[in-house]
Scaffold this motif. Structure first.
Motif, PDB file in Angstrom:
ATOM      1  N   PRO B  23       0.804  -1.232   0.000  1.00 39.93           N
ATOM      2  CA  PRO B  23       0.000   0.000   0.000  1.00 39.93           C
ATOM      3  C   PRO B  23       0.835   1.280   0.000  1.00 39.93           C
ATOM      4  CG  PRO B  23      -0.868  -1.599   1.535  1.00 39.93           C
ATOM      5  CD  PRO B  23       0.430  -2.144   1.063  1.00 39.93           C
ATOM      6  N   PRO B  24       1.851   1.411   0.913  1.00 40.54           N
ATOM      7  CA  PRO B  24       2.641   2.655   0.855  1.00 40.54           C
ATOM      8  C   PRO B  24       3.379   2.833  -0.476  1.00 40.54           C
ATOM      9  CG  PRO B  24       3.571   1.122   2.467  1.00 40.54           C
ATOM     10  CD  PRO B  24       2.251   0.574   2.065  1.00 40.54           C
ATOM     11  N   LEU B  25       3.838   1.737  -1.062  1.00 35.14           N
ATOM     12  CA  LEU B  25       4.559   1.850  -2.335  1.00 35.14           C
ATOM     13  C   LEU B  25       3.660   2.378  -3.441  1.00 35.14           C
ATOM     14  CD1 LEU B  25       6.873  -1.272  -2.624  1.00 35.14           C
ATOM     15  CD2 LEU B  25       7.518   1.104  -3.055  1.00 35.14           C
ATOM     16  N   TRP B  26       2.475   1.796  -3.541  1.00 38.21           N
ATOM     17  CA  TRP B  26       1.542   2.244  -4.583  1.00 38.21           C
ATOM     18  C   TRP B  26       1.158   3.699  -4.354  1.00 38.21           C
ATOM     19  CZ3 TRP B  26       0.844   0.522  -9.167  1.00 38.21           C
ATOM     20  CH2 TRP B  26       1.008  -0.835  -9.459  1.00 38.21           C
ATOM     21  N   LEU B  27       0.933   4.030  -3.069  1.00 38.15           N
ATOM     22  CA  LEU B  27       0.551   5.400  -2.732  1.00 38.15           C
ATOM     23  C   LEU B  27       1.660   6.366  -3.155  1.00 38.15           C
ATOM     24  CD1 LEU B  27      -1.888   6.638  -1.212  1.00 38.15           C
ATOM     25  CD2 LEU B  27      -0.351   6.873   0.749  1.00 38.15           C
ATOM     26  N   ALA B  93      12.671 -11.664 -11.872  1.00 34.05           N
ATOM     27  CA  ALA B  93      13.280 -11.317 -13.161  1.00 34.05           C
ATOM     28  C   ALA B  93      12.286 -11.535 -14.295  1.00 34.05           C
ATOM     29  CB  ALA B  93      14.540 -12.150 -13.384  1.00 34.05           C
ATOM     30  N   ALA B  94      11.569 -12.646 -14.213  1.00 28.68           N
ATOM     31  CA  ALA B  94      10.601 -12.944 -15.278  1.00 28.68           C
ATOM     32  C   ALA B  94       9.491 -11.895 -15.300  1.00 28.68           C
ATOM     33  CB  ALA B  94      10.002 -14.334 -15.055  1.00 28.68           C
ATOM     34  N   MET B  95       9.111 -11.419 -14.118  1.00 26.62           N
ATOM     35  CA  MET B  95       7.993 -10.485 -14.036  1.00 26.62           C
ATOM     36  C   MET B  95       8.395  -9.074 -14.467  1.00 26.62           C
ATOM     37  SD  MET B  95       5.392 -12.185 -13.174  1.00 26.62           S
ATOM     38  CE  MET B  95       6.048 -13.559 -14.083  1.00 26.62           C
ATOM     39  N   MET B  96       9.685  -8.723 -14.258  1.00 25.78           N
ATOM     40  CA  MET B  96      10.056  -7.334 -14.580  1.00 25.78           C
ATOM     41  C   MET B  96      10.453  -7.162 -16.043  1.00 25.78           C
ATOM     42  SD  MET B  96      13.675  -6.771 -12.584  1.00 25.78           S
ATOM     43  CE  MET B  96      13.304  -7.610 -11.070  1.00 25.78           C
ATOM     44  N   LEU B 210      11.617   9.519  -9.210  1.00 20.75           N
ATOM     45  CA  LEU B 210      11.331   8.741  -8.000  1.00 20.75           C
ATOM     46  C   LEU B 210       9.994   8.013  -8.132  1.00 20.75           C
ATOM     47  CD1 LEU B 210      12.527  11.223  -5.230  1.00 20.75           C
ATOM     48  CD2 LEU B 210      13.646   9.122  -6.017  1.00 20.75           C
ATOM     49  N   GLY B 211       9.011   8.702  -8.684  1.00 20.84           N
ATOM     50  CA  GLY B 211       7.687   8.104  -8.865  1.00 20.84           C
ATOM     51  C   GLY B 211       7.747   6.881  -9.769  1.00 20.84           C
ATOM     52  N   PHE B 212       8.514   6.992 -10.866  1.00 20.15           N
ATOM     53  CA  PHE B 212       8.636   5.851 -11.786  1.00 20.15           C
ATOM     54  C   PHE B 212       9.294   4.661 -11.080  1.00 20.15           C
ATOM     55  CE2 PHE B 212       7.852   6.559 -16.467  1.00 20.15           C
ATOM     56  CZ  PHE B 212       7.043   7.666 -16.305  1.00 20.15           C
ATOM     57  N   TYR B 213      10.325   4.939 -10.266  1.00 20.14           N
ATOM     58  CA  TYR B 213      10.980   3.836  -9.560  1.00 20.14           C
ATOM     59  C   TYR B 213      10.019   3.174  -8.578  1.00 20.14           C
ATOM     60  CZ  TYR B 213      15.638   4.265 -11.475  1.00 20.14           C
ATOM     61  OH  TYR B 213      16.711   4.230 -12.326  1.00 20.14           O
ATOM     62  N   ALA B 214       9.260   4.000  -7.848  1.00 18.79           N
ATOM     63  CA  ALA B 214       8.290   3.438  -6.906  1.00 18.79           C
ATOM     64  C   ALA B 214       7.273   2.584  -7.657  1.00 18.79           C
ATOM     65  CB  ALA B 214       7.593   4.570  -6.152  1.00 18.79           C
ATOM     66  N   PHE B 215       6.863   3.077  -8.828  1.00 16.29           N
ATOM     67  CA  PHE B 215       5.910   2.347  -9.658  1.00 16.29           C
ATOM     68  C   PHE B 215       6.503   0.998 -10.076  1.00 16.29           C
ATOM     69  CE2 PHE B 215       4.533   1.491 -14.091  1.00 16.29           C
ATOM     70  CZ  PHE B 215       3.191   1.260 -13.850  1.00 16.29           C
ATOM     71  N   PHE B 216       7.768   1.014 -10.489  1.00 13.28           N
ATOM     72  CA  PHE B 216       8.437  -0.221 -10.911  1.00 13.28           C
ATOM     73  C   PHE B 216       8.480  -1.246  -9.779  1.00 13.28           C
ATOM     74  CE2 PHE B 216      12.919  -1.957 -10.550  1.00 13.28           C
ATOM     75  CZ  PHE B 216      12.649  -3.143 -11.200  1.00 13.28           C
ATOM     76  N   ILE B 217       8.879  -0.763  -8.565  1.00 10.76           N
ATOM     77  CA  ILE B 217       8.976  -1.702  -7.446  1.00 10.76           C
ATOM     78  C   ILE B 217       7.594  -2.251  -7.102  1.00 10.76           C
ATOM     79  CG2 ILE B 217       9.658  -1.937  -5.025  1.00 10.76           C
ATOM     80  CD1 ILE B 217      11.701   0.323  -5.563  1.00 10.76           C
ATOM     81  N   ALA B 218       6.598  -1.360  -7.107  1.00  9.75           N
ATOM     82  CA  ALA B 218       5.250  -1.790  -6.748  1.00  9.75           C
ATOM     83  C   ALA B 218       4.724  -2.816  -7.752  1.00  9.75           C
ATOM     84  CB  ALA B 218       4.323  -0.575  -6.685  1.00  9.75           C
ATOM     85  N   VAL B 219       4.903  -2.533  -9.024  1.00 10.61           N
ATOM     86  CA  VAL B 219       4.405  -3.467 -10.051  1.00 10.61           C
ATOM     87  C   VAL B 219       5.119  -4.814  -9.936  1.00 10.61           C
ATOM     88  CG1 VAL B 219       4.363  -3.948 -12.522  1.00 10.61           C
ATOM     89  CG2 VAL B 219       3.683  -1.711 -11.698  1.00 10.61           C
ATOM     90  N   THR B 220       6.465  -4.759  -9.771  1.00 11.62           N
ATOM     91  CA  THR B 220       7.219  -6.014  -9.714  1.00 11.62           C
ATOM     92  C   THR B 220       6.801  -6.844  -8.504  1.00 11.62           C
ATOM     93  OG1 THR B 220       9.043  -4.869 -10.770  1.00 11.62           O
ATOM     94  CG2 THR B 220       9.535  -6.988  -9.790  1.00 11.62           C
ATOM     95  N   LEU B 221       6.642  -6.175  -7.342  1.00  9.25           N
ATOM     96  CA  LEU B 221       6.226  -6.923  -6.151  1.00  9.25           C
ATOM     97  C   LEU B 221       4.847  -7.534  -6.362  1.00  9.25           C
ATOM     98  CD1 LEU B 221       7.375  -4.817  -3.066  1.00  9.25           C
ATOM     99  CD2 LEU B 221       8.382  -6.873  -4.040  1.00  9.25           C
ATOM    100  N   THR B 222       3.927  -6.734  -6.892  1.00  8.27           N
ATOM    101  CA  THR B 222       2.567  -7.230  -7.076  1.00  8.27           C
ATOM    102  C   THR B 222       2.554  -8.435  -8.013  1.00  8.27           C
ATOM    103  OG1 THR B 222       1.841  -4.950  -6.847  1.00  8.27           O
ATOM    104  CG2 THR B 222       0.216  -6.527  -7.658  1.00  8.27           C
ATOM    105  N   ARG B 223       3.278  -8.310  -9.140  1.00  3.47           N
ATOM    106  CA  ARG B 223       3.273  -9.408 -10.109  1.00  3.47           C
ATOM    107  C   ARG B 223       4.008 -10.634  -9.565  1.00  3.47           C
ATOM    108  NH1 ARG B 223       4.922  -8.688 -15.828  1.00  3.47           N
ATOM    109  NH2 ARG B 223       3.515 -10.444 -15.999  1.00  3.47           N
TER     110      ARG B 223
END
Lengths: 214, 246, 243
Positions: B23-27, B93-96, B210-223
């Motif tokens: 949640p904090p990452l997506w936010l 790795a596969a997800m990102m 910074l926003g793009f990096y947070a987005f990347f981490i959030a997407v990768t974790l979720t996937r």
């Protein structure tokens, strides 16, 4: 230093399916261990693990007491593995094929020994023909001639009787016996029924594990 | 620290631990991109030479950063997978990989759009755009190689090796493309040139990055989390989780 | 057979081991050269492909000598690169199919060094002939005088790197059925630095630029490829053969 290949608590998973688990086995000098099991029970995978080709498994493989990973060079110098495919180049003659295999072992070798080995496997007169002109059984015999050519104490043979005629089967079976009598060890998978002997032990692979008999 | 990393390496505890991070990452991702985007696109001053068309850098630069970072991260994950046999690293790795390819495409597309007012054409063989294009091909290669293997584990290992080979080559490719570009320079403007910017211009850019990096981490974790459930669907903890109604 | 054979062999001394490796290396190189020469088509096809592609350009673009001369360095390099790529798929595939690759992996000799022998055989009968043939095709594209030597030299140096890098891709795709197109997809992006400095060397020779710098960088790329790719090839072969 005598020959001893051990596996402890061996387990292998392939794409979420356990081929076998908690497998303990040992091959000592003077023994033939035959691995049995239905198609897809992991016989070839087990042979590949025990010959150091597959390292993605759980449990340990020990060569003369040392982990295979560390004793790899020493192990490979003592191993002769014959796989499903004979490993014979069809564009080369049997003699040239054997010459490469001898060199691969780091030995210079000489032609008379190669000729003698081919002759013992009934290939006299075929030594200078391109292997493409030989039958499947004859090509298999070229591969088997390495048993004679490069003396290695541990033989790991995956379906060695494939495509061999009846006389060839009897001769090969006798050769396995003779090898163990001289103190060698054999690990073999085959659908062919081996003659019962005190040297023969069986390992049955089935659903998720193996049982070693006598 | 090591104990924590070790715990994180097991899919089950990874799944439990990261649940609180999401949640904090997506936010953060949404907030940073919103603030940076509105500030950069609407309030930052126009460039004295390029006018308003420079504002494309608020998308182009973060996407280009991410495209390169994801490839490096993918190679590191591949190394971790190969050396320590941590399957989780391979799942990540596969997800990102598709996200990295997507970011590369975004960087290329925004560069092309920027080219219209600047160069008067949709495509210019600019050093940076050319490197980006090659990076896109590298991504496609890694994704295609993974998919070509019949065995999932084999594909994973092959893709890891290729990602590592690629990451060693990226600096060499960049160097050679820069060399090639200086020999054949045709465009007067280059998207790689960075004039001195006032804070009102680069601050929103920083927020976007910074926003793009947070987005990347959030997407990768979720996937990765859903991939864990898929791959471990036969395990008991996953079945219990489903029964609890999560 | 003697009693001694029943015992396991002691590990050879360091000197003995390197003699063994030299024997195995030479035999592998010799075997691969022989295999290719027994099927001359495999050696000649890339050369014919190279000539054919070069023929397509004047037909597709223009026969004007001045235009062809300006694009000749790039055309020759790209066509040679594609011709070298064409034969790459077979480097390990044939051996994988008949089981001899498996045996190569089980040799007590280091796999990375033996794989290098196979790559060397590929370069000797693909890259080197392409480099020697390129000046001839250069004449057909009105390549300016004074750049012919550099063309052949840059191709000889560069194609060695191409064989090394390409072998990584060939090793990665050896387990994939019909991996030819995939192989090009993996390998071509990695070929770009070699292309830049190879074609650049010929350009420099025409325009009076610094040829030595280009050739030096090509040499450096080859050195790097020689150091790193054998390990990548060995790792890739192990993965491809054993999942």
């Amino acid at each position: 230093m005598s020959l001893r290949l051990q596996a402890r608590r061996l387990a292998c998973e392939r794409d979420d399916r356990w081929l076998f688990r908690d497998l303990d086995l040992e091959i000592r000098a003077g023994e033939i261990l035959r691995v049995e099991g239905p198609n897809g029970s992991g016989k070839t995978t087990l042979l590949k693990i025990l010959s150091g080709q597959l390292m993605d498994h759980e449990g340990e493989v020990l060569w003369n007491g040392a982990p295979l990973r560390r004793a790899r060079r020493d192990f490979l110098a003592n191993l002769l593995y014959l796989g499903h495919a004979p490993g014979v180049k069809t564009a080369l003659t049997p003699l040239e094929n054997l010459a490469w295999y001898q060199a691969l072992a780091g030995e210079r070798g000489d032609e008379p020994t190669r000729l003698a080995a081919l002759e013992r496997f009934g290939l006299a007169g075929f030594e200078d023909l391109p292997a493409a002109q030989l039958s499947a059984g004859q090509q298999r015999r070229v591969a088997l001639a390495r048993l004679e050519l490069t003396p290695r104490p541990l033989w790991v043979l995956d379906e060695p009787f494939t495509a061999i005629d009846r006389d060839g089967v009897i001769a090969l079976e006798a050769r396995l016996e003779a090898h163990t009598e001289r103190g060698g060890g054999v690990l073999v998978t085959t659908h062919h029924e081996l003659r019962a002997s005190t040297r023969l032990r069986r390992l049955a692979l089935g659903e998720g594990g193996g049982d070693v008999e006598g | 620290m090591w104990a924590f990393l070790h715990k994180l390496g097991s899919p089950r505890s990874f799944y439990a631990i990261t649940e609180r991070w999401l949640p904090p990452l997506w936010l953060a991702a949404v907030a940073l991109i919103l603030v940076g985007g509105v500030w950069g696109l609407a309030f930052a001053p126009a460039d004295y030479q390029q006018g308003n068309s420079f504002r494309i850098i608020y998308v182009h630069v973060p996407a280009a950063f991410l495209a390169q970072s994801i490839f490096v991260t993918m190679a590191v994950a591949g190394l971790v997978f190969m050396v320590w046999k941590i399957k989780l690293a391979d799942m990540a790795a596969a997800m990102m990989a598709p996200l990295g390819a997507g970011m590369t495409f975004v960087a290329l597309f925004s560069g092309a759009v920027w080219g219209v007012p600047t160069w008067g054409t949709w495509w210019q063989w600019d050093a940076r755009l050319t490197s980006m294009l090659i990076l896109l091909f590298l991504y496609i290669g890694v994704i295609a190689l993974r998919g070509a293997f019949a065995s999932r584990d084999g594909g994973a290992r092959a893709a890891s090796v290729l990602a590592m080979v690629g990451v060693i080559n990226i600096p060499i490719i960049k160097f050679s493309v820069d060399w090639w570009y200086t020999l054949h320079q045709t465009a007067s403007f280059s998207i790689t040139e960075k004039p001195a910017m006032p804070a009102s211009m680069w601050l929103p850019l920083l927020l976007m990055v910074l926003g793009f990096y947070a987005f990347f981490i959030a997407v990768t974790l979720t996937r990765t989390r859903s991939e864990i459930l898929r791959r471990e669907s036969s395990k008991r903890w996953v079945r219990e989780l489903i029964e609890e109604g999560h | 057979m003697s009693k001694a054979e029943s015992r396991t062999a002691p590990l050879p001394e360091a000197g003995e081991a390197s003699v063994g490796l030299a024997i195995a290396w030479r035999a592998t190189l010799h075997r691969d050269l022989m295999l290719r020469l027994r099927r001359p088509g495999e050696v000649l096809n890339p050369l014919a492909f190279f000539a054919l592609v070069i023929t397509l350009f004047p037909i597709g673009i223009s026969p004007a000598a001045s235009l062809l001369a300006t694009i000749a360095p790039g055309l020759l390099w790209v066509a040679a690169l594609l011709a070298a790529l064409l034969s790459l798929d077979g480097v390990f595939r044939d051996d994988a199919e008949d089981g001899s690759l498996e045996q190569l992996l089980l040799s007590p000799q280091p796999l990375s060094v033996l794989a290098l022998a196979k790559v060397a055989a590929h370069w000797l009968l693909t890259g080197l002939p392409l480099a020697l043939m390129a000046p001839l095709l250069g004449v057909m594209l009105s390549l300016p005088a004074g750049s012919y030597g550099v063309l052949a030299l840059s191709l000889a140096l560069g194609s060695a790197s191409l064989s090394l890098i390409g072998a990584i891709g060939a090793a990665l795709t050896v387990g994939v059925a019909r991996g030819g197109v995939l192989l090009s997809l993996l390998v071509l992006p990695l070929y770009i630095p070699v292309l830049v400095f190879g074609a650049g060397a010929v350009q420099a020779a025409i325009q009076g630029g610094n040829v030595a710098a280009h050739l030096a960088i090509l040499g450096a790329l080859l050195a790097a490829a020689l150091i790193f790719s054998p390990f990548a090839i060995a790792a890739a072969l192990r993965i491809s053969l054993n999942g």
